[in-house]
Design a protein around this motif. Sequence first.
Motif, short mmCIF file in Angstrom:
data_model
loop_
_atom_site.label_atom_id
_atom_site.label_comp_id
_atom_site.label_asym_id
_atom_site.label_seq_id
_atom_site.Cartn_x
_atom_site.Cartn_y
_atom_site.Cartn_z
N ASN A 184 0.83 -1.21 0.00
CA ASN A 184 0.00 0.00 0.00
C ASN A 184 0.86 1.25 0.00
O ASN A 184 0.59 2.21 -0.72
CB ASN A 184 -0.93 0.02 1.22
N PHE A 185 1.91 1.25 0.83
CA PHE A 185 2.80 2.40 0.90
C PHE A 185 3.50 2.61 -0.44
O PHE A 185 3.58 3.72 -0.95
CB PHE A 185 3.84 2.22 2.02
N ALA A 233 2.55 1.64 -3.44
CA ALA A 233 1.59 2.08 -4.44
C ALA A 233 1.22 3.54 -4.24
O ALA A 233 1.00 4.27 -5.21
CB ALA A 233 0.35 1.20 -4.40
N SER A 234 1.16 4.00 -3.00
CA SER A 234 0.81 5.40 -2.75
C SER A 234 1.92 6.35 -3.15
O SER A 234 1.68 7.52 -3.44
CB SER A 234 0.45 5.60 -1.27
N CYS A 235 3.16 5.88 -3.20
CA CYS A 235 4.30 6.73 -3.59
C CYS A 235 4.35 6.99 -5.09
O CYS A 235 4.84 8.02 -5.54
CB CYS A 235 5.61 6.09 -3.16
N GLN A 283 2.80 10.20 -6.56
CA GLN A 283 3.56 11.36 -6.13
C GLN A 283 4.80 11.56 -6.99
O GLN A 283 5.15 12.68 -7.36
CB GLN A 283 3.96 11.21 -4.67
N TYR A 289 0.02 0.88 -12.28
CA TYR A 289 0.89 1.98 -11.91
C TYR A 289 2.07 2.25 -12.83
O TYR A 289 2.63 3.34 -12.80
CB TYR A 289 1.42 1.76 -10.49
#
Length: 97
Positions: free
Chosen positions: A6-7, A9-11, A14, A35
């Motif tokens: 999750n971390f 993928a969230s980066c 950005q 992604y």
Amino acid sequence: MTQIANFQASCIPQTIYQHIVTLAIFHDMNLAIRYAGDTLMVDQGIVHCCGPTRTTLTPENLAQVYGVDCRALSVDAGAFTAIYPVSVIANEVGSQY
């Protein structure tokens, strides 16, 4: 997804927004197709294909490299593509998998 996934993928969004090149190794094809803008597919150390992810992570290429019959399905009204394995392709004489 795990907390680490999750971390990670969230980066990605950005880094795209900030125009930072990101090199990631995905073993989950669904994360890669969601992604990654471009993909390099390697088969036993040799480049099998390279280019836009939606044109490289195809059922045909996945069958040739990994020996798995897959289906690509449109998800969320075409916003994403999901890859689902259906079966293992029978090992043929001389086959590499």
